[in-house]
Scaffold this active site. Structure first.
Site, PDB file in Angstrom:
ATOM      1  N   ASN A 126      47.228  34.109 -39.584  1.00  0.00           N
ATOM      2  CA  ASN A 126      47.937  34.010 -40.864  1.00  0.00           C
ATOM      3  C   ASN A 126      49.416  34.334 -40.730  1.00  0.00           C
ATOM      4  O   ASN A 126      50.020  34.939 -41.609  1.00  0.00           O
ATOM      5  CB  ASN A 126      47.295  34.934 -41.907  1.00  0.00           C
ATOM      6  CG  ASN A 126      45.869  34.562 -42.217  1.00  0.00           C
ATOM      7  OD1 ASN A 126      45.510  33.382 -42.206  1.00  0.00           O
ATOM      8  ND2 ASN A 126      45.028  35.556 -42.465  1.00  0.00           N
ATOM      9  N   GLU A 146      51.461  23.635 -32.533  1.00  0.00           N
ATOM     10  CA  GLU A 146      50.633  22.519 -32.969  1.00  0.00           C
ATOM     11  C   GLU A 146      51.513  21.527 -33.733  1.00  0.00           C
ATOM     12  O   GLU A 146      52.446  21.922 -34.434  1.00  0.00           O
ATOM     13  CB  GLU A 146      49.498  23.002 -33.885  1.00  0.00           C
ATOM     14  CG  GLU A 146      48.561  23.992 -33.214  1.00  0.00           C
ATOM     15  CD  GLU A 146      47.423  24.439 -34.125  1.00  0.00           C
ATOM     16  OE1 GLU A 146      46.306  24.623 -33.632  1.00  0.00           O
ATOM     17  OE2 GLU A 146      47.674  24.600 -35.347  1.00  0.00           O
ATOM     18  N   GLU A 152      46.361  34.840 -29.586  1.00  0.00           N
ATOM     19  CA  GLU A 152      46.657  33.408 -29.503  1.00  0.00           C
ATOM     20  C   GLU A 152      48.113  33.172 -29.891  1.00  0.00           C
ATOM     21  O   GLU A 152      48.642  33.834 -30.793  1.00  0.00           O
ATOM     22  CB  GLU A 152      45.729  32.641 -30.439  1.00  0.00           C
ATOM     23  CG  GLU A 152      45.806  31.135 -30.331  1.00  0.00           C
ATOM     24  CD  GLU A 152      44.699  30.454 -31.140  1.00  0.00           C
ATOM     25  OE1 GLU A 152      44.971  29.360 -31.658  1.00  0.00           O
ATOM     26  OE2 GLU A 152      43.591  31.024 -31.256  1.00  0.00           O
ATOM     27  N   TRP A 211      42.757  19.462 -43.278  1.00  0.00           N
ATOM     28  CA  TRP A 211      43.907  20.306 -43.626  1.00  0.00           C
ATOM     29  C   TRP A 211      45.245  19.859 -43.036  1.00  0.00           C
ATOM     30  O   TRP A 211      46.303  20.263 -43.513  1.00  0.00           O
ATOM     31  CB  TRP A 211      43.657  21.758 -43.184  1.00  0.00           C
ATOM     32  CG  TRP A 211      43.621  21.948 -41.691  1.00  0.00           C
ATOM     33  CD1 TRP A 211      42.531  21.851 -40.878  1.00  0.00           C
ATOM     34  CD2 TRP A 211      44.718  22.269 -40.834  1.00  0.00           C
ATOM     35  NE1 TRP A 211      42.874  22.080 -39.574  1.00  0.00           N
ATOM     36  CE2 TRP A 211      44.210  22.353 -39.511  1.00  0.00           C
ATOM     37  CE3 TRP A 211      46.073  22.498 -41.039  1.00  0.00           C
ATOM     38  CZ2 TRP A 211      45.018  22.637 -38.415  1.00  0.00           C
ATOM     39  CZ3 TRP A 211      46.888  22.791 -39.948  1.00  0.00           C
ATOM     40  CH2 TRP A 211      46.350  22.864 -38.655  1.00  0.00           C
ATOM     41  N   ARG A 243      50.221  33.827 -51.397  1.00  0.00           N
ATOM     42  CA  ARG A 243      49.194  34.020 -50.378  1.00  0.00           C
ATOM     43  C   ARG A 243      48.941  35.501 -50.124  1.00  0.00           C
ATOM     44  O   ARG A 243      47.838  35.898 -49.759  1.00  0.00           O
ATOM     45  CB  ARG A 243      49.624  33.337 -49.083  1.00  0.00           C
ATOM     46  CG  ARG A 243      48.578  33.347 -47.991  1.00  0.00           C
ATOM     47  CD  ARG A 243      49.076  32.572 -46.803  1.00  0.00           C
ATOM     48  NE  ARG A 243      48.098  32.481 -45.751  1.00  0.00           N
ATOM     49  CZ  ARG A 243      48.322  31.884 -44.582  1.00  0.00           C
ATOM     50  NH1 ARG A 243      49.496  31.336 -44.344  1.00  0.00           N
ATOM     51  NH2 ARG A 243      47.390  31.845 -43.667  1.00  0.00           N
ATOM     52  N   ASP A 300      50.404  29.787 -30.778  1.00  0.00           N
ATOM     53  CA  ASP A 300      50.169  28.366 -31.062  1.00  0.00           C
ATOM     54  C   ASP A 300      51.439  27.553 -31.240  1.00  0.00           C
ATOM     55  O   ASP A 300      52.338  27.945 -31.991  1.00  0.00           O
ATOM     56  CB  ASP A 300      49.383  28.221 -32.373  1.00  0.00           C
ATOM     57  CG  ASP A 300      47.957  28.701 -32.267  1.00  0.00           C
ATOM     58  OD1 ASP A 300      47.440  28.790 -31.151  1.00  0.00           O
ATOM     59  OD2 ASP A 300      47.361  28.997 -33.320  1.00  0.00           O
ATOM     60  N   GLY A 326      47.869  19.129 -46.531  1.00  0.00           N
ATOM     61  CA  GLY A 326      46.774  20.019 -46.903  1.00  0.00           C
ATOM     62  C   GLY A 326      45.419  19.353 -46.958  1.00  0.00           C
ATOM     63  O   GLY A 326      44.492  19.853 -47.605  1.00  0.00           O
ATOM     64  N   HIS A 359      53.931  23.245 -36.209  1.00  0.00           N
ATOM     65  CA  HIS A 359      53.195  24.374 -36.790  1.00  0.00           C
ATOM     66  C   HIS A 359      53.068  25.463 -35.731  1.00  0.00           C
ATOM     67  O   HIS A 359      52.537  25.223 -34.643  1.00  0.00           O
ATOM     68  CB  HIS A 359      51.819  23.882 -37.238  1.00  0.00           C
ATOM     69  CG  HIS A 359      50.905  24.936 -37.783  1.00  0.00           C
ATOM     70  ND1 HIS A 359      50.741  25.158 -39.129  1.00  0.00           N
ATOM     71  CD2 HIS A 359      50.085  25.818 -37.159  1.00  0.00           C
ATOM     72  CE1 HIS A 359      49.862  26.116 -39.314  1.00  0.00           C
ATOM     73  NE2 HIS A 359      49.451  26.533 -38.135  1.00  0.00           N
ATOM     74  N   THR A 360      53.580  26.673 -36.010  1.00  0.00           N
ATOM     75  CA  THR A 360      53.483  27.786 -35.067  1.00  0.00           C
ATOM     76  C   THR A 360      52.690  28.917 -35.704  1.00  0.00           C
ATOM     77  O   THR A 360      52.703  29.105 -36.926  1.00  0.00           O
ATOM     78  CB  THR A 360      54.871  28.303 -34.665  1.00  0.00           C
ATOM     79  OG1 THR A 360      55.527  28.879 -35.805  1.00  0.00           O
ATOM     80  CG2 THR A 360      55.732  27.173 -34.096  1.00  0.00           C
ATOM     81  N   ASN A 361      51.992  29.683 -34.857  1.00  0.00           N
ATOM     82  CA  ASN A 361      51.205  30.807 -35.351  1.00  0.00           C
ATOM     83  C   ASN A 361      51.032  31.812 -34.224  1.00  0.00           C
ATOM     84  O   ASN A 361      51.098  31.450 -33.034  1.00  0.00           O
ATOM     85  CB  ASN A 361      49.843  30.337 -35.860  1.00  0.00           C
ATOM     86  CG  ASN A 361      49.200  31.304 -36.838  1.00  0.00           C
ATOM     87  OD1 ASN A 361      49.729  32.385 -37.108  1.00  0.00           O
ATOM     88  ND2 ASN A 361      48.050  30.932 -37.371  1.00  0.00           N
TER      89      ASN A 361
END
Length: 275
Positions: A123, A100, A96, A190, A263, A98, A194, A113-115
């Site tokens: 993550n 967003e 994927e 979220w 994290r 992303d 958050g 927001h990228t992933n």
């Protein structure tokens, strides 16, 4: 490079260029009448109300491509909402890529927001503020995905790169063809601070608008054909692009998983040493 291009032949892909019509390139995936194609296929409108969000899914699957879309995001108090443009395969080991947009309280900035997921593992978030109000006008958001790299861009300015580091044992999405999606959905648990700020349903329906879709891509289809080579298939960041990423990270980055030692207490992901 030859070893990286093997999946193109194995998956029977054909070169294609798509532009313009959402009728020709997408199907409604969920949300019924909340997903509307307007202006003879040139505009896509996605809405969210308390009952449902909405989304579309590309008619084709892609293995590599350059994908551009213009979007105008939900105005006003959009807290809890997420507007997306992303690539994804299916299943527990999916890949994927992303883009967003996390909604906000009125007057607060949106977050880009990228992933990147490989073999079901994500993550790898990086987040940015934008240097303009994305609700006032259309802006172009782009994903370049080829055997060398993934590059995220805003109005032609590169903001993030995820390199192919398979030679160092780091997975890279290059074996699974993916569909392209657009969606608007409620993620109040979220999305904004958050999950501290919830969706204000008195502002519903929330609506985001898409236009000027364009894809230069390798499309999975039959009968068997091979994907033609093109400049984007071997494109990487030049010196100008590298400067753009440094500029975006210095002035607009909100979060980078590669600096989040809380994290990852056992050590940052291995690609963080190279990206």
């Amino acid at each position: 490079m030859e070893s990286l291009l093997v999946p193109l032949l194995m998956l029977s892909l054909v070169w294609a260029t798509s532009a313009g019509s959402f009728y020709e390139n997408f199907d409604e995936a969920w949300g019924g009448d909340l997903a509307k194609i307007l202006n003879n296929g040139q505009v896509l409108s996605l809405s969210l109300n308390r009952a449902s969000g909405s989304g579309v899914k590309s008619k084709s699957q892609y293995l590599y491509g350059k994908f551009d879309i213009q979007m105008k995001l939900v105005p006003g108090n959009s807290a809890g909402t997420v507007t997306t443009f992303y690539l994804s395969s299916l299943g527990s080991t999916h890949d994927e890529i992303d883009i967003e947009f996390l909604g906000n309280l009125s007057g607060q900035p949106y977050i880009l927001h990228t992933n990147v997921y490989t073999q079901g593992k994500g993550n790898r978030e990086q987040q940015f503020y934008l240097w303009f109000d994305p609700t006032k006008d259309f802006h172009t958001y782009s994903i370049l995905w080829n055997p060398l790299t993934i590059i995220f861009s805003v109005d032609g300015i590169a903001v993030r790169q995820f390199k192919n580091l398979e030679s160092r044992g780091i997975p890279f999405p290059r074996s699974q063809a993916m569909w392209l999606f657009g969606s608007l959905w409620d993620a109040e648990d979220w999305a904004t601070r958050g999950g501290l700020v919830k969706t204000d349903w008195s502002n519903a329906p929330f609506t985001a608008t898409y236009r000027h879709f364009a894809a230069q891509a390798c499309v999975r289809k039959q009968p068997s054909q091979t994907c033609s080579s093109s400049s984007w298939l071997n494109q990487d960041l030049d010196i100008s692009g590298q400067k753009q990423i440094r500029w975006a990270q210095k002035h607009y980055m909100v979060y980078n998983y590669c600096t989040d030692t809380k994290r990852f207490p056992q050590g940052l992901p291995p690609e963080c040493s190279f990206n």
